[in-house]
Design an enzyme around this catalytic site. Structure first.
Site, short mmCIF file in Angstrom:
data_model
loop_
_atom_site.label_atom_id
_atom_site.label_comp_id
_atom_site.label_asym_id
_atom_site.label_seq_id
_atom_site.Cartn_x
_atom_site.Cartn_y
_atom_site.Cartn_z
N ARG A 164 0.82 -1.22 0.00
CA ARG A 164 0.00 0.00 0.00
C ARG A 164 0.84 1.27 0.00
O ARG A 164 0.44 2.28 -0.54
CB ARG A 164 -0.93 0.00 1.23
CG ARG A 164 -2.28 -0.57 0.88
CD ARG A 164 -3.19 -0.47 2.03
NE ARG A 164 -2.51 -0.93 3.24
CZ ARG A 164 -3.10 -1.13 4.41
NH1 ARG A 164 -4.36 -0.89 4.55
NH2 ARG A 164 -2.43 -1.57 5.45
N LYS B 153 2.96 -18.69 6.74
CA LYS B 153 2.28 -19.12 7.94
C LYS B 153 1.88 -17.90 8.78
O LYS B 153 2.48 -16.85 8.58
CB LYS B 153 3.17 -20.04 8.76
CG LYS B 153 4.48 -19.36 9.20
CD LYS B 153 5.02 -19.90 10.47
CE LYS B 153 4.37 -19.35 11.68
NZ LYS B 153 5.07 -18.28 12.39
N HIS C 225 9.14 -22.09 7.41
CA HIS C 225 10.57 -21.95 7.10
C HIS C 225 11.44 -22.95 7.86
O HIS C 225 12.57 -23.20 7.46
CB HIS C 225 11.05 -20.51 7.28
CG HIS C 225 11.31 -20.09 8.68
ND1 HIS C 225 10.33 -19.66 9.53
CD2 HIS C 225 12.46 -20.06 9.41
CE1 HIS C 225 10.86 -19.36 10.70
NE2 HIS C 225 12.15 -19.60 10.66
N LYS D 77 15.44 -25.44 7.01
CA LYS D 77 16.68 -25.45 7.79
C LYS D 77 17.42 -26.77 7.53
O LYS D 77 16.81 -27.84 7.56
CB LYS D 77 16.38 -25.30 9.29
CG LYS D 77 15.84 -23.92 9.68
CD LYS D 77 15.60 -23.85 11.18
CE LYS D 77 14.84 -22.59 11.56
NZ LYS D 77 15.67 -21.42 11.81
N GLU E 217 13.61 -18.79 22.69
CA GLU E 217 14.11 -17.59 22.04
C GLU E 217 14.42 -16.54 23.11
O GLU E 217 13.71 -16.47 24.12
CB GLU E 217 13.07 -17.00 21.10
CG GLU E 217 12.71 -17.91 19.95
CD GLU E 217 11.75 -17.22 18.99
OE1 GLU E 217 12.21 -16.76 17.95
OE2 GLU E 217 10.55 -17.12 19.31
N ASP F 227 1.88 -19.27 16.73
CA ASP F 227 3.07 -18.76 16.03
C ASP F 227 4.14 -19.84 15.90
O ASP F 227 4.79 -19.95 14.86
CB ASP F 227 3.62 -17.56 16.82
CG ASP F 227 4.76 -16.87 16.10
OD1 ASP F 227 4.70 -16.77 14.87
OD2 ASP F 227 5.71 -16.41 16.78
N HIS G 268 5.94 -24.80 13.24
CA HIS G 268 7.35 -25.19 13.35
C HIS G 268 7.55 -26.42 14.25
O HIS G 268 8.20 -27.39 13.86
CB HIS G 268 8.19 -24.06 13.92
CG HIS G 268 8.10 -22.77 13.15
ND1 HIS G 268 7.91 -22.74 11.79
CD2 HIS G 268 8.19 -21.48 13.54
CE1 HIS G 268 7.89 -21.48 11.38
NE2 HIS G 268 8.05 -20.70 12.43
N LYS H 276 9.26 -16.85 24.31
CA LYS H 276 10.06 -15.67 23.95
C LYS H 276 10.64 -15.07 25.22
O LYS H 276 10.12 -15.27 26.31
CB LYS H 276 9.19 -14.64 23.24
CG LYS H 276 8.79 -15.08 21.83
CD LYS H 276 8.47 -13.90 20.95
CE LYS H 276 8.03 -14.32 19.57
NZ LYS H 276 9.12 -14.76 18.69
C1 BG6 Z 1 8.61 -17.18 13.00
C2 BG6 Z 1 7.80 -16.62 14.15
O1 BG6 Z 1 7.81 -18.00 12.19
O2 BG6 Z 1 9.68 -17.95 13.54
C3 BG6 Z 1 8.68 -15.78 15.06
O3 BG6 Z 1 6.74 -15.82 13.63
C4 BG6 Z 1 9.87 -16.58 15.54
O4 BG6 Z 1 7.94 -15.29 16.18
C5 BG6 Z 1 10.58 -17.20 14.33
O5 BG6 Z 1 10.75 -15.71 16.22
C6 BG6 Z 1 11.66 -18.14 14.78
O6 BG6 Z 1 12.38 -18.52 13.66
P1 BG6 Z 1 13.91 -18.89 13.77
O7 BG6 Z 1 14.29 -19.32 12.40
O8 BG6 Z 1 14.62 -17.65 14.23
O9 BG6 Z 1 13.98 -19.99 14.79
#
Ligand code: BG6
Length: 502
Positions: free
Chosen positions: A64, A170, A200, A204, A238, A257, A262, A362
């Site tokens: 936008r 996602k 993602h 890895k 994290e 999330d 994941h 987190k």
């Molecule tokens: C993302 C989440 O999909 O993955 C984030 O939205 C998270 O909140 C991240 O921090 C973690 O990814 P990675 O590759 O840093 O472990």
């Protein structure tokens, strides 16, 4: 045991060269957003550095925010040069890369937007750009239906003389019903084979290595079951907080999330049956089977087998950080969880009775994503002079990040005249063995989408199977809001976890 990081002594073990992607016009929705800046553009630029970009590769960012091509390029240059996973920044590669970057401003809710986008793509085609169109939806899940339907209505779901594929970020929906609905919308417009649902973690290297570890060796698979394995821990810790994504996170929370995608993918790869071949269909089928075998929780079970947390103020890496409710953009009485612990069971022959403990959060004391497989003790305590608390069981740790590698803990005889054992470790470190230049997840996945390989993307059935496990937990949590948030300090190891859960 920290692995020693050394230069790779064996040249032949350096990461294999990546192939070159197909010619393609990549259209990024949400191009001025956080993900494009932090991951997509830096990864595409890295692919250009590695020589993987087809000479006919062009990017069209949309969003936008009104911007000229030049302004878009300047913004993306800053992103690529700052991204932490970017190799040393090369001005000459960037100059060539920047020529391929274009921007198209518009609002997806404007009824004319998609026909204008089609005209823009036709115009680019006439000036020689590729007929292969890859649409990347780097937008909140709520915008995905509008974009997919808009692409379909404008006829952009096919491309004469080329292909049209769509990558969807996602979280795919926010519960089972919305994921099903989104799948239906998407599959009315695109064939499943052209839909790339991205998680993602699957890109890895260390996650892909779970399959190699399990199915490329004959040593571990015979013990990989309820007869020998006591329990499995899957952890995603994290130290980072919201990183400016408060509005996304307030809507999402840690369960949606991190766990809904994941960590359940890590579980699926750890627990699935061997696929008949290493191809997308065979692997996805086995992952779906195991995800479907996870016991969905009743409301009572949610109370006993889950724990949620939210961080308060604290200190991370020696620096004071605000609590979640004090973060800009977060409601002062927010009940969004930033920490989750779950105990899951897989109801099938291989895993009956083996608990899978999942934890993520987190603003914790240290970062670390890993899978720990704890084996049962030996049937007889033969070396009884070893005190009980020192009789460590075998543990296999697959370290996804950081310090990527695998550790196997086992008992060894402690030198001396008594038969006393001590726990030692056999350690494999990716860096020491292969150096540190492996492609990052988004590079691998973007390249695979350009090459038409969906193996590392999730299928329709997988995302629905994931939501089937998560939705009852979300529903029970909504009915019973947490009374005690915040319940852990930033920089701690999270809230205390009751023994019944871990
Ligand atoms: C993302 C989440 O999909 O993955 C984030 O939205 C998270 O909140 C991240 O921090 C973690 O990814 P990675 O590759 O840093 O472990």
């Amino acid at each position: 045991m920290p692995a020693t990081v050394e230069a790779n002594p064996i040249e032949g073990l350096a990461p294999a060269r990546l192939p070159q992607g197909d010619s393609c016009l990549l259209i990024i929705f949400g191009a001025s957003g956080d993900l494009a800046r932090r991951k997509l553009i830096p990864s595409l630029y890295n692919l250009a550095c590695a020589g993987c970009m087809n000479p006919d590769f062009v990017i069209l960012g949309t969003g936008r925010t009104p911007m000229s091509d030049e302004q878009f390029r300047a913004k993306m240059r800053e992103a690529a040069s700052k991204a932490s996973d970017t190799r040393e920044f090369s001005e000459s590669v960037w100059q060539e890369f920047a020529k391929r970057l274009h921007y198209f401003a518009g609002d997806i809710t404007d009824p004319q937007f998609f026909s204008k986008l089609r005209d823009q793509l036709n115009q680019m085609r006439q000036s020689g750009s590729s007929p292969n169109h890859l649409f990347y939806l780097s937008v909140p899940a709520s915008q995905a239906p509008t974009i997919i339907q808009g692409l379909g209505a404008a006829g952009l779901n096919h491309s004469d003389g080329g292909w049209a594929r769509v990558i969807i970020e996602k979280p795919f929906g926010r519960d089972l019903a919305s994921a099903r609905q989104l799948n239906e919308i998407v599959l009315k417009v695109f064939d499943e084979q052209n839909v790339y649902r991205i998680d993602h973690y699957l890109g890895k290297e260390t996650v892909q290595n779970i399959l190699v570890f399990r199915f490329g060796n004959s040593l571990y698979e015979p013990v990989w079951n309820r007869n020998y394995i006591d329990h499995v821990e899957i952890t995603g810790f994290e130290t980072v907080g919201l990183e400016g994504r408060a509005s996304f996170y307030e809507e999402t929370g840690a369960l949606r999330d991190m766990v809904a995608n994941h960590l359940l993918q890590l579980l699926a790869l750890t627990a699935m049956e061997p696929p008949v071949a290493f191809d997308a269909d065979s692997i996805r089928q086995q992952k779906v089977q195991v995800l479907r075998s996870i016991r969905a929780m009743t409301v009572d079970e949610v109370a006993k087998r889950t724990l949620r947390g939210q961080y308060g103020p604290g200190e991370v890496n020696g620096k004071p950080v605000p609590g979640y409710r004090q973060e800009p953009g977060v409601k002062p009485d927010s009940t969004t969880e930033t920490f989750v612990a779950l105990k899951l069971f897989i109801d099938n022959w291989r895993w009956a009775g083996v608990p899978f403990h999942i934890r993520t959060g987190k603003r914790l004391s240290h970062p670390g994503t890993e899978i720990r497989v704890h084996l049962k003790p030996t049937p007889q305590a033969l070396f009884a002079t070893t005190p009980e608390d020192q009789r460590e069981r075998n543990v296999i740790t697959l370290r996804i990040q950081p310090n990527e590698g695998i550790t196997i803990a086992f008992g060894a005889k402690r030198p001396g005249d008594q038969m006393r054992t001590v726990t030692v470790q056999a350690d494999f470190s990716y860096r020491a063995m292969f150096g540190s230049n492996a492609p990052v997840a988004y590079e691998t996945l973007l390249l695979d989408a350009m090459l038409g390989d969906p193996t590392l993307f999730t299928s329709r059935d997988e995302v629905e199977a994931e939501w089937r496990i998560i939705t009852p937990i979300e529903e029970a949590w909504t009915e019973h809001p947490p009374p005690d948030f915040p319940n852990y300090a930033a920089g701690s190891d999270g809230p205390p976890i009751p023994a019944t859960l871990f």
